[in-house]
Design an enzyme around this catalytic site. Sequence first.
Site, PDB file in Angstrom:
ATOM      1  N   GLU A  68       0.835  -1.293   0.076  1.00 14.27           N
ATOM      2  CA  GLU A  68      -0.034   0.149   0.102  1.00 14.27           C
ATOM      3  C   GLU A  68       0.763   1.299  -0.088  1.00 14.27           C
ATOM      4  O   GLU A  68       0.684   2.173  -0.816  1.00 14.27           O
ATOM      5  CB  GLU A  68      -0.841   0.018   1.273  1.00 14.27           C
ATOM      6  CG  GLU A  68      -1.797   0.978   1.193  1.00 14.27           C
ATOM      7  CD  GLU A  68      -2.941   1.100   0.070  1.00 14.27           C
ATOM      8  OE1 GLU A  68      -3.281   1.784  -0.868  1.00 14.27           O
ATOM      9  OE2 GLU A  68      -3.501  -0.125  -0.257  1.00 14.27           O
ATOM     10  N   GLU A  75       1.248   6.290  -7.128  1.00 15.49           N
ATOM     11  CA  GLU A  75       0.278   7.209  -7.468  1.00 15.49           C
ATOM     12  C   GLU A  75       0.662   8.755  -7.268  1.00 15.49           C
ATOM     13  O   GLU A  75       0.314   9.469  -8.142  1.00 15.49           O
ATOM     14  CB  GLU A  75      -0.877   7.082  -6.728  1.00 15.49           C
ATOM     15  CG  GLU A  75      -1.716   5.923  -6.932  1.00 15.49           C
ATOM     16  CD  GLU A  75      -2.799   5.315  -6.272  1.00 15.49           C
ATOM     17  OE1 GLU A  75      -3.115   6.128  -5.211  1.00 15.49           O
ATOM     18  OE2 GLU A  75      -3.545   4.442  -6.826  1.00 15.49           O
TER      19      GLU A  75
END
Length: 124
Positions: A68, A75
């Site tokens: 994550e 991102e």
Amino acid sequence: MKKRKSRNFIESLGFAFNGIRKVAATERNFRLQIIMGILAIICCIIFQVDALLFVLVTFAIFFVLAMELVNTAVEAIIDLTTAGKIHPLAKIAKDAAAGAVLLASAFSVIVAVAVAMTVVRRFV
């Protein structure tokens, strides 16, 4: 503006913890995964899961959290460089990073099922 590299291990640890704190503050999924990980550890303690399975559960938790963090980093870099215009390659990179989190999460579910089966067999 050129940033200097950290001069010592403690400073590097500070940067790492700062990154984890920022992701925890901004990413709902990361916070949910932390909560689920804590619950999994509590269940392992309550049901007295043996050491090897406990290590496997802990590995699965940290693997999901690490993926994550990587997903969030990918991102952020893509959002920074594309200025909101999603290039097809940027979409592939974002989707692949999300896929890594999905695979890590699937692994954690497999571990959870295996541990649960072991615990149930002990009580039956």
